[in-house]
Each structure stands twice: as structure tokens, then as C-alpha cells.
Design a protein around this motif. Structure first.
Motif, PDB file in Angstrom:
ATOM      1  N   ASP A   1      18.469  -2.815 -62.580  1.00 30.15           N
ATOM      2  CA  ASP A   1      18.307  -1.378 -62.822  1.00 30.15           C
ATOM      3  C   ASP A   1      17.922  -0.718 -61.502  1.00 30.15           C
TER       4      ASP A   1
ATOM      5  N   GLY B   1       9.006   6.341 -64.199  1.00 30.10           N
ATOM      6  CA  GLY B   1       9.414   5.646 -62.987  1.00 30.10           C
ATOM      7  C   GLY B   1       8.929   6.373 -61.748  1.00 30.10           C
TER       8      GLY B   1
ATOM      9  N   GLY C   1       8.074   1.307 -67.369  1.00 30.85           N
ATOM     10  CA  GLY C   1       8.301   1.906 -66.062  1.00 30.85           C
ATOM     11  C   GLY C   1       7.132   1.536 -65.170  1.00 30.85           C
TER      12      GLY C   1
ATOM     13  N   THR D   1      22.087   4.853 -61.251  1.00 33.08           N
ATOM     14  CA  THR D   1      21.724   6.278 -61.269  1.00 33.08           C
ATOM     15  C   THR D   1      22.602   7.087 -60.323  1.00 33.08           C
TER      16      THR D   1
ATOM     17  N   GLY E   1      16.571   2.311 -59.580  1.00 33.59           N
ATOM     18  CA  GLY E   1      15.808   3.537 -59.744  1.00 33.59           C
ATOM     19  C   GLY E   1      15.703   4.292 -58.428  1.00 33.59           C
TER      20      GLY E   1
END
Length: 511
Positions: free
Chosen positions: A6, A278, A437, A59, A8
Motif C-alpha cells: 500500500d 495516515g 493507519g 494513490t 501512502g
């Protein structure tokens, strides 16, 4: 070997299964080259002879939409309907704010093109575009400097014949073409056109990112499988995500929702509020096992553009660990939505010069400077205190400054939870707050107290739960179709053959 990553705004989280053991790796993100951190993570955890299945939540599309840094899109539609993409539904996002101006349309007037064609609501071709007209259209688009094409003709979801003709005529331009009857074969011209424009807007940037990442990974691990998380909470192949990047707009947050739901259900909780904080933003969602778990919607709006592909129902606010604190001209303190990201990052990381929520938590003693990221990074508390003391304005002390930052961030997050619960008729006192997060557990108890939520659940690896959700997600492919059906008269078994209504059908395939 199965790996989920993931990406971020501040950290890139990697969760992987190795010999039945769940392990976590956390790296700083590389905003200028997002794929580099993903590649670094895979190389660190994967043996040379492995055949990994790599799942990725990205993202890139989200940021391109929020920052309005997509491609120059040529919007091609039925002549006379070129400005529908700008007119929309004439609905104001803030009903009582007379001074709020909408964001400019992503397709300027010079890039809107009409095609001399017409298909009626029954799918009958009333007029097909001529070869001469299509040739002129192709040259006009070539001269416009467009980088991508969005093609959405009237009633092409009933009969795509004319849309196929136009798409074939535009192929020699060598530009990515997003075609409405392939991406969203549904009624409602504005929403369909907006979704196709969004796909075209993201296509050059997101598609090249996914293809380059897949190429880099398969070069090093020839037998690897690369997949991408969708906004709907399902996994698709990298090739499909590259063709239809509109399906990845909420790719990262979707992983957190899936992870939170699975973990909470295992722990015995069925009514949940997901709280994902996050580095850049906070994402909140409401889930109830009695209502089918995580909810999806086909009526999302991203950066003021309707996006009608299935997305998990997630509400986002610009309040994260890296959210910047600032004073306005009147000396009033504000926090976010701007973020320090991973570069330069918060002051305590050693490079930033502006106070963030993370710095405030450090000053208040909520973070141990010696145990951050498992002791791999030491937070510079002395530097943080010195810079925050110089920039605290008229506040009495650094502690007052830090307290104000935390209170403002928590106020924004509390409002977000109210939006998805109280404002929709749900009582937060009946739910469990699942916090995750990197910064979620730091603020969960304060939010639970304010909202009178009786329970807080902290997973064992909260900072990597979004990646864990990506690891646990099903492979899902969504299909939709608009079907013309005769209505049933009240009190009669007979139907009217001449009167028709529209039914929208969605099929979800899991595997």
C-alpha cells in the motif's frame, strides 16, 4: 509467495506471507517516483527464485485527481451535447454558500468535439458519421494538443455501433482512447461522460505507472503475477487497471476498509466505524454485517467529478500525521489539508521545517522517539521543540501549540465520523471504532470519548492494515448493464408495451 503493498503519502507498507507467517515491512514513500518504493519493498522481501503474487494499492490516481494534474483530454460526444460535461446537473455542493465557485471543468471548451451522428433510445441508428467528417474530427483533435481521448456518444450503451466507428477512426492518432460502452454502459449521459473523462484524464499517468511497475517486477521475477486494488474493494489484474484507471481512484483506502472489516468480524464485532489516519489524510467508513458489510456506491464524486464505477463508501478529510499547522493573517491556527508528506516530512524526521500533527504528538509525549518504526528511525525531539518554539506565534508555550494542533486535527476527524454516522441516521454508541493507519490509535480514544463510542479496537499491526486488507481481498470484476423494461401497472398484471422504464443491473464476479 503473496505480497501486498500500500503506497501512502508518507510511508509505503508491505505485508507478506512467508512460510505461513505474516510479516510487515515499512519504507518511506518516494513521491517523485512512487513505483520505486514498491520495487524496493518487493526486492527486500522476495528471494531471487520466488514466484510472487504482488498486489498493489496505489494513490497515483487519487493524487492526480485531487491535485488536478491529469492529461489534456479531448471529449468527443454527439454534436449538440459537447457542453454537458461542464453544465452537469447544476447542483451546488454548498447550497447556502453564494460565494463558492465550482472548480473549472477538466475539459476546456477548446477540447470538446461534436460528432455528426445520432442513436435513439431504442438503439436505432438515425445517423452515422461520414468518413469525411471523421477525417476532419481526427485532424482537429491532432491539432488540439490532446494527450488522451474520452469518447461518449448518446445512447451508445444501447447500441455501440457509432461509437465503434468513431473509435476506429481516431486510432491513428496513437492516443489512449476511453470508450463509454466499454467502461460504463449505463444511462445518464452526464455521469457516464464524466466517468469516461476521468478515465481518460488519468490514463496516461496511471497506465504508464502501472505498466512500468509491472515491467520492472516481471523483469526481476519472470513468473510473478501483478495485481491492483480497485476502489470497490476487489482485486483486478494490472493490465485491466492500466486500461481502466478510473477504477483505482480509492485503491489504497479500499484496502483499509476490507482489512478492518475482516479483523473486526474475527474479533466478534459486527457494527463498525473504520478510522484510518495516515500521513496525508483520514478515511472513515461505516460497516454493518447485518447490512452486508462494506458498502459500495455508484454515486461517488471525486474532485467535483461524478465517478459512477463501484466504489466503497469512504469519506476523506485532509487531516493526517503529516498535516501542516499554520497561522493565518489574523493569528488563528489552522491544520491541514496541506501535508508535509515524506519529503520533507515532519520536523522530527530531520528535514521538515513546519510543525505537523506528528510533531505535536511527539511534544505531548505520545510518541517514544527511540521506538518509532520499531526503532529503525529515531525522532529528533530536540529539533522539533526548538523549531516549534520559534513558530508558535502568540501561544504561551510549545505544549499549548501542540495541544492546539491536536485539537484541530481531532475536530476535523470527529466531523468526518459524524458525516458517515449521525448524519445518515446511525447512532455511534452502537458501533465499535476500528482504528488503524500509522496515526489512528493515537487519536482513537479521544474521538470515541467525544462521540460516546463505547469500544475501540486496535489491530495488532494498525500501520499496515490497509496492506493486509489488500492481501485478504477477493479477485472481483464488476459488470453493469442498462435494461429497458416495461413498467407493471398498479393493480394489474398487464404491462404497457409502449411505456418503458430503465432498470440498472450490476453483476459482481468473484474468483
Amino acid at each position: 509467495m503473496r505480497i501486498a503493498i500500500d503506497s501512502g503519502g508518507t510511508f509505503t507498507d508491505c505485508v507478506y506471507l512467508e512460510e505461513g507467517q505474516l510479516k510487515v515491512l515499512k519504507l518511506f514513500s518516494t513521491p517523485q517516483q512512487p513505483g520505486q518504493a514498491v520495487l524496493d519493498a518487493v526486492l527486500k522481501v522476495t528471494p531471487k527464485d520466488a514466484r510472487p503474487e504482488i498486489r498493489h494499492g496505489t494513490t497515483v490516481g487519487t493524487n492526480a485527481m485531487l491535485e488536478r494534474r491529469g492529461a489534456r483530454v479531448a471529449y468527443v460526444t454527439t454534436i449538440g451535447f459537447e457542453d454537458v460535461i461542464a453544465i452537469g446537473r447544476q447542483a451546488r455542493p454548498s447550497l447556502y454558500d453564494w460565494f463558492r465557485s465550482p472548480m473549472p471543468c477538466v475539459v476546456p471548451p477548446s477540447l470538446r468535439f461534436g460528432v455528426e451522428e445520432r442513436t435513439n433510445a431504442e438503439g436505432e441508428i438515425l445517423r452515422s458519421p461520414s468518413i469525411e467528417h471523421l477525417s476532419k474530427l481526427r485532424e482537429r483533435i491532432r491539432e488540439s494538443g490532446a494527450e488522451s481521448i474520452a469518447l461518449s456518444l448518446l445512447f451508445s450503451f444501447v447500441n455501440p455501433h457509432n461509437e465503434e466507428l468513431v473509435a476506429k477512426a481516431l486510432e491513428p492518432l496513437g492516443l489512449p482512447i476511453s470508450i463509454s460502452h466499454k467502461i460504463l454502459p449505463e444511462f445518464r449521459e452526464y455521469e457516464r461522460g464524466s466517468t469516461v473523462v476521468t478515465n481518460a484524464y488519468l490514463a496516461p499517468k496511471v497506465s504508464s505507472y502501472i505498466r512500468d511497475l509491472e515491467s520492472s517486477l516481471t523483469d526481476r521475477f519472470p513468473a510473478s503475477i501483478v495485481q491492483v486494488m480497485q476502489s470497490s474493494g476487489g482485486i483486478v489484474s494490472a493490465s485491466l487497471a492500466a486500461r481502466e484507471p478510473v477504477r483505482t481512484v480509492l485503491s489504497g483506502p479500499a484496502g483499509g476498509v476490507i482489512g478492518a472489516y475482516h479483523i473486526a468480524c474475527v474479533a466478534g464485532f459486527t457494527k463498525l466505524i473504520g478510522f484510518d489516519m495516515g500521513g496525508t489524510s483520514t478515511d472513515v467508513s461505516l460497516m454493518d454485517a447485518a447490512e452486508g458489510g462494506p458498502k459500495t456506491t455508484n454515486e461517488s464524486v471525486v474532485s467535483e467529478l461524478p465517478v459512477s464505477v463501484p466504489m466503497l463508501d469512504i469519506h476523506t478529510v485532509g487531516a493526517g500525521g503529516g498535516s501542516l499547522a499554520r497561522f493565518d493573517e489574523g493569528g488563528v491556527l489552522h491544520v491541514g489539508p496541506q501535508s508535509a508528506g515524506s519529503v520533507p516530512g515532519p520536523i522530527c524526521y530531520g528535514h521538515g521545517h513546519h510543525a505537523t500533527v506528528t510533531d505535536a504528538n511527539l511534544i505531548l509525549g505520545r510518541l517514544d522517539p527511540d521506538l518509532f518504526l520499531g526503532g529503525n528511525v529515531r525522532l529528533d525531539d530536540a529539533r522539533t521543540r526548538e523549531i516549534m518554539d520559534r513558530t508558535r506565534g502568540s501561544l504561551a508555550s510549545v505544549e499549548h501549540y501542540a495541544t492546539g494542533i491536536v485539537m484541530l486535527a481531532e475536530t476535523a476527524m470527529e466531523k468526518a465520523i459524524r458525516v458517515i454516522s449521525i448524519e445518515r441516521g446511525y447512532d455511534p454508541r452502537e458501533f465499535t471504532l476500528v482504528c488503524f493507519g500509522g496515526a489512528g490509535p493515537l487519536h482513537a480514544c479521544s474521538l470515541a470519548k467525544s462521540l460516546r463510542i463505547p469500544r475501540v479496537l486496535v489491530p495488532c499491526m494498525p500501520g499496515a492494515l490497509s496492506a493486509l486488507g489488500i492481501l485478504m481481498a477477493d479477485v472481483v470484476r464488476d459488470y453493469s448493464r442498462t435494461v429497458m423494461m416495461p413498467p407493471i401497472r398498479s393493480g394489474s398484471s398487464h404491462t404497457s408495451p409502449n411505456s418503458k422504464s430503465v432498470a440498472h443491473k450490476i453483476l459482481r464476479a468473484k474468483g
